[in-house]
Design a protein around this motif. Structure first.
Motif, short mmCIF file in Angstrom:
data_model
loop_
_atom_site.label_atom_id
_atom_site.label_comp_id
_atom_site.label_asym_id
_atom_site.label_seq_id
_atom_site.Cartn_x
_atom_site.Cartn_y
_atom_site.Cartn_z
N TYR A 204 0.83 -1.20 0.00
CA TYR A 204 0.00 0.00 0.00
C TYR A 204 0.86 1.25 0.00
O TYR A 204 1.87 1.33 0.70
CB TYR A 204 -0.92 0.05 1.23
CG TYR A 204 -2.05 -0.94 1.18
CD1 TYR A 204 -3.30 -0.60 0.66
CD2 TYR A 204 -1.87 -2.25 1.64
CE1 TYR A 204 -4.33 -1.52 0.60
CE2 TYR A 204 -2.90 -3.18 1.59
CZ TYR A 204 -4.13 -2.81 1.06
OH TYR A 204 -5.15 -3.72 1.00
N SER A 207 -3.27 4.50 1.39
CA SER A 207 -4.39 3.55 1.25
C SER A 207 -4.50 2.97 -0.15
O SER A 207 -5.36 2.11 -0.40
CB SER A 207 -5.70 4.27 1.58
OG SER A 207 -6.01 5.23 0.58
N GLY A 270 -1.32 1.81 10.35
CA GLY A 270 -1.63 2.71 9.26
C GLY A 270 -0.40 3.38 8.69
O GLY A 270 0.70 3.28 9.24
N HIS A 271 -0.59 4.07 7.56
CA HIS A 271 0.51 4.84 6.97
C HIS A 271 1.13 5.72 8.04
O HIS A 271 2.35 5.79 8.19
CB HIS A 271 -0.03 5.69 5.82
CG HIS A 271 0.94 6.70 5.32
ND1 HIS A 271 2.05 6.37 4.58
CD2 HIS A 271 0.97 8.06 5.47
CE1 HIS A 271 2.73 7.46 4.30
NE2 HIS A 271 2.10 8.50 4.81
N SER A 275 -4.28 7.75 10.13
CA SER A 275 -4.96 7.26 8.93
C SER A 275 -5.67 5.93 9.15
O SER A 275 -6.55 5.56 8.37
CB SER A 275 -3.96 7.12 7.77
OG SER A 275 -3.00 6.13 8.07
N THR A 277 -6.40 1.75 9.48
CA THR A 277 -6.19 0.62 8.56
C THR A 277 -7.50 0.05 8.02
O THR A 277 -7.54 -1.09 7.56
CB THR A 277 -5.41 -0.51 9.28
OG1 THR A 277 -6.15 -0.94 10.42
CG2 THR A 277 -4.03 -0.04 9.72
N TYR A 279 -8.99 0.43 5.34
CA TYR A 279 -8.95 0.12 3.92
C TYR A 279 -8.26 -1.22 3.63
O TYR A 279 -8.24 -1.68 2.50
CB TYR A 279 -8.22 1.23 3.17
CG TYR A 279 -6.91 1.63 3.78
CD1 TYR A 279 -5.74 0.94 3.50
CD2 TYR A 279 -6.84 2.70 4.67
CE1 TYR A 279 -4.54 1.30 4.08
CE2 TYR A 279 -5.64 3.07 5.26
CZ TYR A 279 -4.49 2.36 4.97
OH TYR A 279 -3.30 2.71 5.55
#
Length: 693
Positions: A204, A207, A270-271, A275, A277, A279
């Motif tokens: 990824y 996202s 997450g990134h 953000s 997770t 997605y």
């Protein structure tokens, strides 16, 4: 899948089959001793435990942001341990293991993440946007791709010194979509540079899944397109990463070539924490938790009886105490008290004592008196400055399109290859961004470089490298960017919108850059030598129409014209004209045609930093000020000068400050349209209007 090269690589290199189905992770210790395995484990565990603590602090509001590398630690740790400690690494957000494996002070790291003055960037940078020359770690910028070319520059320095070293740069899977990825790999391949490009493919880019990033089956397949070798490995297997990078390093040094490594991995968070997770399909987490790099290696060490559970518990407890102790030191640090003078002082690097002494001893601010010697052209002054600088600085490298055997588009470097060789006078592919990044990479290894833009217009292709990498790096973490970019600029030659722009004002808004613009052969030579001697990034604008149209006298020996100092070209009593470049010659020509008006002419010469003292004196001389430049009116440097004069010299003015500039249109091709475009066509109107006050 590409065939792995020789050099001690793992045979089990693929852990994806079909649509991302995982297969078993195998560890092969090879010749590694128990102590070495434990050392690797400790380096792998420490960043995980630091991150777990950072996530607690984030929830408590004691840090502002965090980019988690949980699940990806094996890549940073394995690759860092495989290199020599004095080999440069260009890490990204999720590479805490690079910093800890290079044994950087943990309390200073905590201070860095808290934005404390005693961190690695004096509170000027966030999270991992900092570097340390002492640890051979280069601070990233958010734009990701530009870091790759810096590794080219470092490797080029190793190549020029005949050193047995490599550089390593990380990229995410998303970053491979950027043009900088292509440019950096292309230069490394064309120049046979010992660079390891390592892709952390975690599936990824924030996202966006890789299915929406590229259409090749594997990113490592891109290696073929650049004529380099590549391999795809399990990025969660720390021994596989370590052994692969160790073998790749030997390959790059032995064959003097770059190499591409794609590490398949997965980030468990997450990134960045905000953000989330949502997605990511939950089944991926269930699969990847079985490939956790820390837990998997731990289980292997237990199975091999390298460690016992008690020993692992003791290591963890020791790290916990160490983290808490170092964190407390960070919490005890003094609160930030801004020092404006220090902030301004740290925008530019200072010259070394030796260079400062040379500069002072060889500074010539006025042209030599006319002698029996023939005058030399503007273009000759530039050539002479480059040649004498190449003779003085044996670690100076010239780079640009067609500058070697061909001598450049304007023949300024003609004959340089014969004198200095192709290693130091380098033709480049058409990739301005990577060439500028390479120049910055050379700076990391204390080389100087001059990059020639074939036309100043083309600098847009390297804009990000200049304004975000070169300009800010010294302020961010104390690393000088010893780079000069030559900018053949200006119109009047019927070259149209893409070969005639005056774009100097774009860069005068960027702290950390220096911008010079000579109008005479004397200043052309002296300013270029000064720019090359200066440890800061300097944009050197040279007007194409002046190359062969004007001549003058200047010293034959090397000398400097001080950057940041304007020059009074002629004294006058009626109107002060403040200009630079071609505007100086327009003014002199106008004066010859209108002897009834006494013009006081100030040539700025340097646009950043401006010589405000000289500007004030010029304003005081007549009380009427006209600012003249070839650049378009809106947002030009004339606006800044006019604003400063209005704010600081109001009591000296007898009329409003006026600006005379070119039309706010692109530069037209037709010569009659171009004449109408140019500021010179409105100079008489502006002077008469100002004279009437």
């Amino acid at each position: 899948m590409l065939k792995p090269p020789p050099g001690g690589f793992f045979n089990c290199i693929s852990f994806y089959l079909g649509a991302r189905n995982l297969i078993h992770m195998n560890f092969f210790r090879k010749e590694l001793s128990n102590d070495e395995l434990i050392y690797i484990y400790r380096n792998l565990l420490l960043p995980r435990m630091i991150e777990e603590k950072m996530l607690v602090l984030l929830r408590q509001g004691r840090i502002s942001k965090w980019f988690s590398g949980i699940g990806q630690e094996a890549i940073a740790v394995g690759s860092t341990l495989a290199l020599q400690k004095n080999e440069w690494i260009m890490p990204l957000h999720r590479n805490l293991g690079v910093f800890t494996s290079r044994q950087m002070s943990l309390q200073k790291l905590f201070m860095q993440w808290q934005g404390n003055k005693d961190g690695y960037s004096k509170g000027r940078e966030r999270s991992f946007h900092f570097g340390s020359k002492a640890h051979h770690i280069c601070g990233m910028i958010s734009h990701l791709g530009p870091q790759l070319a810096l590794a080219d520059g470092v490797a080029l320095a190793h190549q020029l010194r005949k050193e047995q070293k490599v550089s390593l740069a990380y990229s995410g899977d998303g970053g491979t979509s950027e043009g900088d990825f292509h440019e950096a790999l292309n230069i490394a391949a064309v120049w046979d540079l010992p660079v390891i490009f390592l892709i952390e493919n975690n599936g990824y880019g924030l996202s966006t899944p890789v299915s929406e990033q590229y259409r090749c089956q594997n990113l490592v397949d891109k290696a073929r397109g650049y004529g380099m070798e590549g391999v795809r490995i399990n990025g969660n297997n720390v021994l596989e990463v370590y052994d692969t990078i160790k073998g790749v390093r030997e390959y790059c040094i032995r064959n003097r070539k770059p190499y591409l490594v794609e590490c398949m991995t997965f980030r468990m968070r997450g990134h960045e924490e905000a953000s989330g997770t949502k997605y990511v399909p939950q089944e991926l987490f269930k699969k990847w938790v079985q490939q956790d790099p820390v837990r998997s290696f731990e289980q292997y060490l237990l199975a091999e009886k390298v460690l016992t559970q008690t020993e692992i518990t003791n290591i963890r407890n020791g790290f916990k105490d160490y983290i808490e102790e170092e964190l407390q030191h960070a919490f005890d640090a003094q609160p930030m008290i801004p020092d404006t003078a220090e902030e301004l002082r740290d925008v530019y690097a200072k010259q070394s004592v030796i260079h400062s002494q040379w500069s002072l001893a060889n500074r010539v601010d006025e042209p030599e008196p006319v002698t029996d010697e023939p005058a030399k052209r503007f273009i000759d002054a530039i050539t002479e400055a480059l040649k004498q600088s190449m003779e003085k600085h044996t670690h100076l490298v010239l780079m640009g399109q067609d500058i070697a055997e061909y001598g450049g588009a304007f023949k300024i470097t003609e004959g340089f290859v014969e004198q200095f060789g192709k290693e130091r006078v380098r033709n480049t592919p058409l990739c301005e961004s990577a060439v500028i990044g390479t120049a910055l990479g050379l700076s990391l290894e204390a080389f100087k470089s001059v990059v020639e833009m074939q036309f100043a217009d083309f600098v847009t292709m390297g804009f990000n490298q200049i304004v975000n990498n070169l300009a800010k790096i010294y302020y961010r973490w104390g690393q000088p960017a010893d780079v000069v970019i030559r900018m053949p600029t200006g119109g009047g030659v019927g070259a149209g919108p893409f070969h005639s722009q005056s774009n100097e004002a774009w860069f005068t808004h960027v702290p950390g850059l220096k911008v010079v613009y000579p109008s005479s052969p004397h200043d052309a030579k002296g300013l270029l030598i000064a720019a090359i001697n200066d440890p800061n990034p300097v944009l050197y604008f040279e007007h194409k129409a002046l190359y062969r149209s004007i001549s003058g006298h200047f010293p034959g020996q090397p000398y400097e014209v001080e950057i940041g100092k304007a020059r009074v070209v002629q004294q006058g009593e009626d109107i002060t004209v403040i200009s630079y470049g071609m505007g100086v010659h327009w003014t002199l020509h106008y004066q010859q045609q209108h002897p009834e008006i006494s013009l006081h002419l100030l040539d700025l010469r340097t646009l950043l930093p401006l010589d405000y003292e000289a500007i004030r004196k010029a304003v005081k001389q007549t009380g009427k000020v006209l600012i003249l430049h070839e650049d378009t009116l809106t947002g030009g440097i004339g606006a800044e000068v006019a604003a400063w004069v209005g704010e600081h010299c109001y009591e000296l003015l007898d009329a409003p400050v006026m600006r005379c500039a070119s039309l706010d249109t692109p530069v037209p091709f037709n010569t009659e349209l171009e004449k109408n475009f140019m500021a010179e066509s409105r100079l008489d109107e502006c002077i008469k209007k100002l004279e009437a006050y």
